[in-house]
Design a protein around this motif. Structure first.
Motif, PDB file in Angstrom:
ATOM      1  N   GLU A 181       0.755  -0.826   0.159  1.00  0.00           N
ATOM      2  CA  GLU A 181       0.026  -0.493   0.021  1.00  0.00           C
ATOM      3  C   GLU A 181       0.641   1.267  -0.298  1.00  0.00           C
ATOM      4  O   GLU A 181       2.475   1.088   0.231  1.00  0.00           O
TER       5      GLU A 181
ATOM      6  N   SER B 173     -12.454  -3.926  -1.246  1.00  0.00           N
ATOM      7  CA  SER B 173     -11.346  -3.336  -1.209  1.00  0.00           C
ATOM      8  C   SER B 173     -11.866  -2.666   0.558  1.00  0.00           C
ATOM      9  O   SER B 173     -12.327  -1.167   0.082  1.00  0.00           O
TER      10      SER B 173
ATOM     11  N   ARG C 219      -6.745   4.009  -1.524  1.00  0.00           N
ATOM     12  CA  ARG C 219      -7.573   2.627  -1.620  1.00  0.00           C
ATOM     13  C   ARG C 219      -8.131   2.353  -2.717  1.00  0.00           C
ATOM     14  O   ARG C 219      -8.269   0.925  -3.531  1.00  0.00           O
TER      15      ARG C 219
END
Lengths: 463, 581
Positions: free
Chosen positions: A265, B11, B342
């Motif tokens: 991430e 997600s 995200r």
């Protein structure tokens, strides 16, 4: 229940399972490695027939070929019962002592739902911890979340245990329980807590979840949530007043970072994920009181500030969520003062609603503000007197210096088994205020001065 | 209208769905649980949806239904005294529908009560031509506030009747280009779009907040923007709440954006019991609260700011002065960052999306003093006061920096001041206001011609104090000449007896402008007299022993203006005694 043997990739604690269907987000999975070992995991991302599973536990021994992944069709739940009191569990909620399995009264999702702010009751009941620096100047109330910001090597565990042991609400005999979550602490530290709980008989009313330093780090994401789910059950279903201790939140955040980086991430500050604030809030915000229930969840998370730095993301984000903080200081610790609480940067945001007439004592707020201001001035003067010498200070300034010194020696300093009542704590504060001349006492009311301030016959001339 | 599609990926709060004919920012009901979401990106036939609720258990293959409408709020009688989450669902109704204190998922709740009847008084009549924004009639929504029903479209009034109506009932009809449309007491507005106005004006009136350091030293203008950055524990929320309680606007919209649950509860419990300083009625009657706490879904947090500002604009359009408090815009920015992450967007500074600066600027630009839409001349204002929570109190981070660029008042909260229990912990040397010039005329007319002169004199003293303090740190105060020591005596008064204000004291929590002026005047008088006395050879020690100094210290708690005048006389007398004796 669906089973797959289609792991295509293993990266750290993550498994990528392909060709799946009917898999839900956050669903729990069971992973059975070729040697028959079972592990648990959770779905982090699902789509385009691929599920990303985060494994709780080491991924050693898992292979892409012969490992079975079983999707359980439900999110992570914990079976709850009052029989959990007095028991010790692993970081995943399995019994760790030699006792039997818990037969659950109900099973509850551990992520919990957010409490409706409209349904909350504002916390306003004073909890006496018997520690002057908390009761007197940073008062804890029921339903508050008040973390201890500490550093490596400081006695935060002793303080946490002391609070757990001594905490009580004045004049009531209500049911009280302690839920303790150890997150990535060492065996030694854990056994310190266990011994103390056993010795003082506190274990009877306690539920312990232990994830130790050598347990899988991913479990650390789960452990505090298990503890809080238990705490909420005891509080809102069983009407108990629950004190939740979580130590050490720094290990929790490290685990969060580890998983985030495994998921590749985009990192936020210092590599911690950008959603850490939200994630932490889903832990800390699970404290409080709600309408229609007698119980309460009070949280005392402990965290060690890396490099004693309060601006590090972990204490920083925590401080923005919690209702104050108790800060331990290395300087005060070096002076051999226990508990080494630095009162100045410490804070309890809910203090004002828990003190005063009928709760503690009418003069509490004034005394607290006054002694605080006096100590702050005295501390400032210390650096000045180091440069120009004490002799160069005015008589009043010297009195402030004395207040600062005596404050640390008499007010802050106390024994780990010394349980001071609130009257005693306020009494010490007034004794210290007596060092100062009347005109410096601007923050206490005149009538309180008349009632509580006891000056020695004639203050000795000091110059 | 509703278009059905299916989920392909989940997600966290971001869900991808195959959705035909999707439009950006349309609201979507996601999954079997019908969770609320909003389309934030479209690529090919895949819509990317940010979901306002927890997505646990959601599976690919479940349905996603577009409502064909972008996220909007309902505006009409019933808004006041409401407590909403970030997407205008009333928390009270959520409680009833969830059957407990947790917020259940997929709860649908009407933003304003559709059953309650309101007494509507028409102010236009059949045959009148109206433009958008014209007042068609009024509803006395609370004792404090008259809700003005605004025309949502132009045309000719076909019929309109006073009487008791629910918001859904037709109170009349309006015709435009040969077609008839019903008139209802409410309208809808898309939250991401600012409501239009005829013209924006430079603000020329102060927002009187009752806070001395703000009103006197760093005034905010009605229709202006202010930011309050500060590390945790420096009193941002207390300051915001004081401003919400005591500011002299008619309407307050308070957005708790990603903040603490218990703090919101405090607001919820306290506001209904607080009195409006001007009318004595409960403050809640002029307040709309939006509470999206930190643990509530992050996407709804992102929306909460827009929901709040749209409601504020709606009341402005009625001709009211509205104060909007956003606590905290940093949490809002973090919500953007989280969703951006995200979406795997390329991050800008510190992981924040590259559009952060634009979004912040757009938000603060929705403030202003305006001439409202409508035929008759009508003025309203929205003042925005945003709290910023910079990590570690370091203002060099992107949210603070981008906010400072667009706001005109900067109230710098300071941890060292808070440690000293100096509240409000607003640092007087770091803070600034750009409204002094705009407001000079107003102050001269309404308070005193030397109002700003006094402020400048006091600021100069405080500035001097900072310099002197550096010397004192090295050599001690006694090494300074007496005149300079006297400055320290006076600035101590300014700091402790003027700037410090007790938000928990009945008398001191709100301080009128006249009193603020007199208080500062008293201190400056003392300063002037001290200088004169020193020139005449009086020892500073004698001045420091004056009993009147203690009285100056209790000035805050004096309820009457004339007490201050008496005090000023006493200062004169004390000094006369000194110079004569």
């Amino acid at each position: 229940m669906k089973e797959y043997r289609t792991i295509t990739e293993i990266a750290g604690p993550l498994l990528f399972v392909s060709d799946v269907s009917g898999v839900g987000y956050n669903e729990i999975v069971e992973i059975i490695s070729p040697d028959g070992e079972k592990r648990k995991g959770q779905v982090l991302d699902v789509g385009h027939n691929i599920a990303v599973v985060q494994v709780f536990g080491p991924t050693t021994g898992i292979s892409t070929q012969q490992t079975t992944v079983r999707f359980l069709g439900e999110t992570m739940r914990l079976g709850l019962s009052t029989d959990m009191l007095g028991r010790v569990f692993t970081g995943l909620g399995e019994p760790r002592d030699k006792g039997p399995k818990i037969i659950p009264k109900e099973k509850v999702d551990i992520t919990g739902l957010p409490i409706n702010p409209y349904s909350r009751e504002s916390p306003n009941e004073f909890i006496q911890t018997g520690v002057s620096t908390i009761d007197g100047t940073n008062t804890l109330v029921r339903g508050q979340k008040l973390p201890i910001f500490s550093g490596a090597g400081l006695p935060h565990n002793q303080l946490a245990v002391q609070i757990a042991r001594q905490a009580k609400v004045l004049g009531t005999g209500e049911k009280f329980a302690v839920v303790f979550a150890a997150v990535g602490i060492t065996h030694e530290e854990a056994s310190f807590f266990m011994r103390d709980f056993e010795k003082t008989g506190a274990l009877e009313n306690a539920v312990l979840f232990l994830n130790l330093a050598d347990d899988p780090s991913v479990e650390r994401i789960i452990t505090p949530r298990l503890a809080l789910t238990t705490a909420e059950y005891l509080a809102y279903e069983q009407d108990m007043h629950v004190l939740t201790l979580i130590t050490d939140m720094t290990n929790y955040c490290e685990a969060l970072r580890e998983i985030s980086s495994a998921r590749q991430e985009v990192p936020g500050r210092r590599g911690y994920p950008g959603y850490m604030y939200t994630d932490l809030s889903t832990i800390y915000e699970r404290a409080g009181r709600v309408r229609g229930s007698k119980g309460s969840v009070t949280q005392i998370p402990v965290l060690t500030m890396p490099g004693d730095d309060k601006t590090h993301p972990i204490p920083d984000l925590t401080g923005y969520i919690t209702e104050g903080q108790i800060l331990l200081s290395r300087d005060i610790h070096r002076k051999n003062i226990y508990p080494p609480v630095d009162v100045l940067p410490s804070l309890s945001r809910l203090m004002n609603s828990g003190i005063g007439d009928g709760k503690t004592r009418e003069d509490h707020k004034g005394v607290s503000d006054q002694i605080y201001a006096g100590y702050a001035s005295g501390r400032d003067l210390r650096s000045l007197s180091a440069v120009v010498g004490e002799e160069a200070l005015s008589a009043t300034d010297r009195k402030f210096l004395r207040v600062a010194d005596e404050f640390e020696k008499k007010f802050v300093q106390q024994g780990p088994y010394e349980n001071r009542g609130i009257e005693e704590t306020l009494g010490i504060a007034w004794d210290l205020l007596a060092i100062l001349p009347d005109e410096e006492l601007k923050r206490v009311k005149k009538e309180h001065m008349a009632k509580y301030l006891k000056r020695k016959e004639k203050p000795k001339k000091e110059d | 209208m509703a278009k059905k599609g299916k989920i392909v990926r989940i997600s966290g709060p971001v869900v991808e769905a195959e959705l035909p004919d999707a439009r950006l920012y349309d609201v979507v009901k996601v999954g079997d649980a019908r969770l609320l979401g909003e389309i934030i990106k479209i690529s090919g036939n895949i819509s990317i949806i940010q979901v306002y609720e927890d997505t646990s258990g959601l599976q690919p293959g479940e349905s996603a239904v577009s409502t064909g409408q972008p996220l909007s709020v309902e505006l009409g009688p019933g808004l006041l005294q409401s407590i909403y989450d970030g997407i205008q669902r009333p928390l009270k109704v959520i409680e009833e529908k969830s059957g407990g204190f947790y917020i259940a998922r997929g709860v649908e709740a009407d933003p304003i009560d559709k059953k309650k009847k309101w007494e509507f008084k028409a102010t236009v009549k059949k045959g009148d031509r109206v433009k958008i924004g014209d007042i068609l009639g009024t509803v006395q929504e609370t004792e404090l506030i008259e809700h003005r029903i605004l025309a949502a479209m132009e045309g000719r009034i076909e019929d309109i009747k006073s009487g008791k109506y629910t918001i859904e009932e037709d109170v009349g009809s309006i015709s435009f280009e040969g077609k008839k449309y019903p008139i209802k007491l409410y309208q809808r507005w898309f939250v991401r779009k600012a409501r239009p106005v005829i013209e924006k004006f430079p603000p020329n009136m102060p927002l009187v907040t009752g806070q001395r350091i703000v009103d006197t030293f760093f005034p905010i203008a009605k229709g202006g923007t202010a930011c309050i950055p500060g590390p945790f524990g420096s009193g941002k929320t207390v300051t915001q709440q004081s401003l919400a309680k005591y500011s002299d606007t008619q309407i307050v919209v308070y957005i708790g954006c990603g903040e603490r649950g218990n703090e919101m509860t405090e607001v919820l419990k306290e506001f209904p019991h607080l009195e409006d300083p001007n009318t004595g009625k409960p403050l809640m009657q002029r307040t709309v609260l939006i509470a999206n706490t930190s643990n509530m879904p992050v996407a709804a947090r992102e929306a909460s700011i827009y929901t709040g500002v749209t409601i504020a604009e709606y009341f402005r359009d009625m001709g009211y002065d509205v104060a909007l408090m956003a606590d905290s815009t940093s949490r809002w920015a973090e919500a953007m960052r989280e969703i951006g992450g995200r979406l795997e967007e390329m991050p800008g500074e510190e992981g924040y999306p590259a559009y952060l600066a634009r979004r912040l600027a757009e938000f603060y630009e929705r403030a202003g003093r305006v001439r409202c839409l409508g035929t008759k001349e009508r003025y309203g204002s929205v003042s925005i006061i945003g709290a910023v929570s910079p990590p570690g109190g370091d203002l060099s981070e992107p949210v603070s920096q981008n906010t400072l660029r667009v706001t005109k008042v900067f109230l710098a909260l300071d941890a060292p001041l808070a440690y000293r229990r100096h509240f409000p912990a607003i640092n007087w040397l770091k803070s600034y206001t750009l409204y002094h010039d705009n407001l000079e005329e107003w102050f001269t007319e309404n308070v005193s011609s030397d109002f700003l002169k006094q402020v400048k004199a006091s600021m100069a003293l405080l500035q001097k104090e900072a310099e002197l303090q550096e010397v004192v740190q090295l050599v001690g105060p006694d090494a300074l000449p007496e005149k300079e020591q006297a400055i320290l005596l006076v600035t101590k008064m300014i700091r402790e007896d003027f700037l410090q204000q007790n938000a928990f004291s009945d008398v001191d929590a709100r301080c009128e402008l006249d009193k603020q002026y007199q208080m500062l005047k008293t201190i400056l008088k003392f300063s002037e007299k001290t200088n004169e006395a020193l020139d005449l050879g009086v020892q500073l020690k004698k001045i420091q022993e004056l009993a009147v100094i203690g009285k100056v210290g209790r000035m805050k708690e004096m309820p009457q203006l004339k007490d201050l005048e008496v005090l000023q006389k006493e200062i004169d007398n004390s000094f006369e005694g000194l110079t004569r004796g």
